[in-house]
Design a protein around this motif. Sequence first.
Motif, PDB file in Angstrom:
ATOM      1  N   GLY A  60      25.104 131.330  34.403  1.00 42.73           N
ATOM      2  CA  GLY A  60      25.116 130.118  35.353  1.00 42.73           C
ATOM      3  C   GLY A  60      23.711 129.831  35.520  1.00 42.73           C
ATOM      4  N   MET A  61      22.641 130.149  34.712  1.00 39.88           N
ATOM      5  CA  MET A  61      21.353 129.592  34.833  1.00 39.88           C
ATOM      6  C   MET A  61      21.212 128.590  33.767  1.00 39.88           C
ATOM      7  SD  MET A  61      19.661 133.318  35.520  1.00 39.88           S
ATOM      8  CE  MET A  61      17.879 132.903  35.522  1.00 39.88           C
ATOM      9  N   GLY A  62      20.724 127.571  33.998  1.00 38.32           N
ATOM     10  CA  GLY A  62      20.256 126.640  32.862  1.00 38.32           C
ATOM     11  C   GLY A  62      21.493 125.780  32.761  1.00 38.32           C
ATOM     12  N   GLU A  63      22.778 126.135  33.257  1.00 37.18           N
ATOM     13  CA  GLU A  63      23.869 125.209  33.093  1.00 37.18           C
ATOM     14  C   GLU A  63      23.812 123.775  33.425  1.00 37.18           C
ATOM     15  OE1 GLU A  63      27.986 125.293  31.736  1.00 37.18           O
ATOM     16  OE2 GLU A  63      26.771 127.079  32.159  1.00 37.18           O
ATOM     17  N   LYS A  64      24.101 122.791  32.109  1.00 34.76           N
ATOM     18  CA  LYS A  64      24.025 121.545  32.712  1.00 34.76           C
ATOM     19  C   LYS A  64      25.648 121.149  32.692  1.00 34.76           C
ATOM     20  CE  LYS A  64      22.185 120.057  28.856  1.00 34.76           C
ATOM     21  NZ  LYS A  64      21.493 118.957  28.145  1.00 34.76           N
ATOM     22  N   TYR A  65      25.668 120.184  33.759  1.00 27.98           N
ATOM     23  CA  TYR A  65      27.120 119.814  33.938  1.00 27.98           C
ATOM     24  C   TYR A  65      27.255 118.222  33.460  1.00 27.98           C
ATOM     25  CZ  TYR A  65      27.849 124.010  36.333  1.00 27.98           C
ATOM     26  OH  TYR A  65      27.694 125.279  36.625  1.00 27.98           O
ATOM     27  N   HIS A  66      28.371 118.069  32.873  1.00 27.36           N
ATOM     28  CA  HIS A  66      28.439 116.410  32.504  1.00 27.36           C
ATOM     29  C   HIS A  66      29.940 115.848  32.832  1.00 27.36           C
ATOM     30  CE1 HIS A  66      25.219 116.715  29.231  1.00 27.36           C
ATOM     31  NE2 HIS A  66      25.634 118.323  29.110  1.00 27.36           N
ATOM     32  N   ALA A  67      29.767 114.885  33.217  1.00 29.83           N
ATOM     33  CA  ALA A  67      31.002 114.062  33.650  1.00 29.83           C
ATOM     34  C   ALA A  67      31.657 113.269  32.420  1.00 29.83           C
ATOM     35  CB  ALA A  67      30.544 112.942  34.834  1.00 29.83           C
ATOM     36  N   VAL A  68      32.612 113.595  32.179  1.00 34.86           N
ATOM     37  CA  VAL A  68      33.254 113.145  30.833  1.00 34.86           C
ATOM     38  C   VAL A  68      34.759 112.511  31.410  1.00 34.86           C
ATOM     39  CG1 VAL A  68      34.238 113.489  28.609  1.00 34.86           C
ATOM     40  CG2 VAL A  68      32.220 114.721  29.494  1.00 34.86           C
ATOM     41  N   PRO A  69      34.894 111.334  30.957  1.00 40.77           N
ATOM     42  CA  PRO A  69      36.169 110.624  31.226  1.00 40.77           C
ATOM     43  C   PRO A  69      37.493 111.095  30.781  1.00 40.77           C
ATOM     44  CG  PRO A  69      34.531 108.897  30.632  1.00 40.77           C
ATOM     45  CD  PRO A  69      33.787 110.274  30.177  1.00 40.77           C
ATOM     46  N   TRP A  70      38.046 111.753  31.737  1.00 43.21           N
ATOM     47  CA  TRP A  70      39.329 112.260  31.591  1.00 43.21           C
ATOM     48  C   TRP A  70      40.198 111.822  30.316  1.00 43.21           C
ATOM     49  CZ3 TRP A  70      41.582 116.903  31.984  1.00 43.21           C
ATOM     50  CH2 TRP A  70      42.614 117.157  32.088  1.00 43.21           C
ATOM     51  N   ALA A  71      40.210 110.578  30.044  1.00 40.03           N
ATOM     52  CA  ALA A  71      40.883 109.963  29.031  1.00 40.03           C
ATOM     53  C   ALA A  71      40.388 110.328  27.771  1.00 40.03           C
ATOM     54  CB  ALA A  71      40.947 108.454  29.337  1.00 40.03           C
ATOM     55  N   THR A  72      39.172 110.950  27.525  1.00 41.15           N
ATOM     56  CA  THR A  72      38.651 111.134  26.389  1.00 41.15           C
ATOM     57  C   THR A  72      38.979 112.708  25.720  1.00 41.15           C
ATOM     58  OG1 THR A  72      36.390 111.978  27.188  1.00 41.15           O
ATOM     59  CG2 THR A  72      36.631 109.577  26.743  1.00 41.15           C
ATOM     60  N   LEU A  73      39.517 113.463  26.884  1.00 41.09           N
ATOM     61  CA  LEU A  73      39.849 114.762  26.324  1.00 41.09           C
ATOM     62  C   LEU A  73      41.270 114.718  25.759  1.00 41.09           C
ATOM     63  CD1 LEU A  73      37.935 114.993  28.514  1.00 41.09           C
ATOM     64  CD2 LEU A  73      38.612 117.498  28.745  1.00 41.09           C
ATOM     65  N   ASP A  74      41.549 115.175  24.729  1.00 40.35           N
ATOM     66  CA  ASP A  74      42.978 115.371  24.093  1.00 40.35           C
ATOM     67  C   ASP A  74      43.309 116.931  23.716  1.00 40.35           C
ATOM     68  OD1 ASP A  74      45.362 114.516  22.850  1.00 40.35           O
ATOM     69  OD2 ASP A  74      44.355 114.531  20.858  1.00 40.35           O
ATOM     70  N   TYR A  75      44.527 117.227  24.418  1.00 41.25           N
ATOM     71  CA  TYR A  75      44.604 118.914  24.352  1.00 41.25           C
ATOM     72  C   TYR A  75      45.149 119.270  22.829  1.00 41.25           C
ATOM     73  CZ  TYR A  75      46.172 123.596  25.301  1.00 41.25           C
ATOM     74  OH  TYR A  75      46.295 124.906  25.311  1.00 41.25           O
ATOM     75  N   ASP A  76      44.645 120.347  22.285  1.00 40.94           N
ATOM     76  CA  ASP A  76      44.978 120.538  21.065  1.00 40.94           C
ATOM     77  C   ASP A  76      45.583 121.928  21.159  1.00 40.94           C
ATOM     78  OD1 ASP A  76      44.989 121.854  18.340  1.00 40.94           O
ATOM     79  OD2 ASP A  76      43.502 120.419  17.529  1.00 40.94           O
ATOM     80  N   GLU A  77      47.020 122.072  20.932  1.00 40.56           N
ATOM     81  CA  GLU A  77      47.558 123.304  21.117  1.00 40.56           C
ATOM     82  C   GLU A  77      47.093 124.453  20.057  1.00 40.56           C
ATOM     83  OE1 GLU A  77      51.899 123.480  21.488  1.00 40.56           O
ATOM     84  OE2 GLU A  77      52.015 121.516  22.349  1.00 40.56           O
ATOM     85  N   ASP A  78      46.892 124.208  18.956  1.00 38.06           N
ATOM     86  CA  ASP A  78      46.430 125.003  17.887  1.00 38.06           C
ATOM     87  C   ASP A  78      44.952 125.745  18.306  1.00 38.06           C
ATOM     88  OD1 ASP A  78      48.468 124.506  16.164  1.00 38.06           O
ATOM     89  OD2 ASP A  78      47.355 122.924  15.193  1.00 38.06           O
ATOM     90  N   ARG A  79      44.012 125.087  18.874  1.00 39.05           N
ATOM     91  CA  ARG A  79      42.912 125.578  19.407  1.00 39.05           C
ATOM     92  C   ARG A  79      43.001 126.193  20.794  1.00 39.05           C
ATOM     93  NH1 ARG A  79      40.067 120.748  16.866  1.00 39.05           N
ATOM     94  NH2 ARG A  79      39.052 121.424  15.194  1.00 39.05           N
ATOM     95  N   GLY A  80      44.121 125.555  21.369  1.00 43.37           N
ATOM     96  CA  GLY A  80      44.145 126.343  22.881  1.00 43.37           C
ATOM     97  C   GLY A  80      43.198 125.661  23.895  1.00 43.37           C
ATOM     98  N   GLY A  81      42.682 124.276  23.365  1.00 48.07           N
ATOM     99  CA  GLY A  81      41.630 123.600  24.324  1.00 48.07           C
ATOM    100  C   GLY A  81      41.457 122.093  24.216  1.00 48.07           C
ATOM    101  N   TYR A  82      40.984 121.685  24.739  1.00 51.35           N
ATOM    102  CA  TYR A  82      40.447 120.086  24.692  1.00 51.35           C
ATOM    103  C   TYR A  82      39.570 119.712  23.687  1.00 51.35           C
ATOM    104  CZ  TYR A  82      43.278 119.965  28.930  1.00 51.35           C
ATOM    105  OH  TYR A  82      44.192 120.153  29.866  1.00 51.35           O
ATOM    106  N   VAL A  83      39.931 118.619  23.147  1.00 54.22           N
ATOM    107  CA  VAL A  83      38.766 118.032  21.728  1.00 54.22           C
ATOM    108  C   VAL A  83      38.651 116.606  22.335  1.00 54.22           C
ATOM    109  CG1 VAL A  83      38.693 117.136  19.738  1.00 54.22           C
ATOM    110  CG2 VAL A  83      40.257 119.217  19.985  1.00 54.22           C
TER     111      VAL A  83
END
Length: 121
Positions: free
Chosen positions: A56-79
């Motif tokens: 939690g120290m030095g964490e930077k937070y970025h606002a990223v448009p939701w439409a740019t996130l694509d869920y990849d089932e093989d990775r189990g995460g967003y790309v």
Amino acid sequence: MPTDKGHTRAIAASKVQGTSVYNSAGENIGQVEDLVLDKTSNNIMFAVLGFGGFLGMGEKYHAVPWATLDYDEDRGGYVVPFTKDQLQAAPAYSIKELTGADGEAARDASFQYYHVKPYWH
């Protein structure tokens, strides 16, 4: 009704939080910390992605448009279709700054930086 890639259209925000995010090169670059909602238009303003930091120290937070996130089932995460350099150079905020001024400053900077068509136009 499924999305173009066969995913369901509905998902609980609690399932999104903590999900890993990968860049276009397949590198794990962080995770979804939160979602910021536009209460007046019923849209997701942006996903809050956390990159870097330690305990939690030095964490930077970025606002990223939701439409740019694509869920990849093989990775189990967003790309996201961005390079590591693009993400590191993106505007960064504290959690409080993300929702200050109704979130519009972070939203507008994010959509402009990532060249995403604004949903509010």
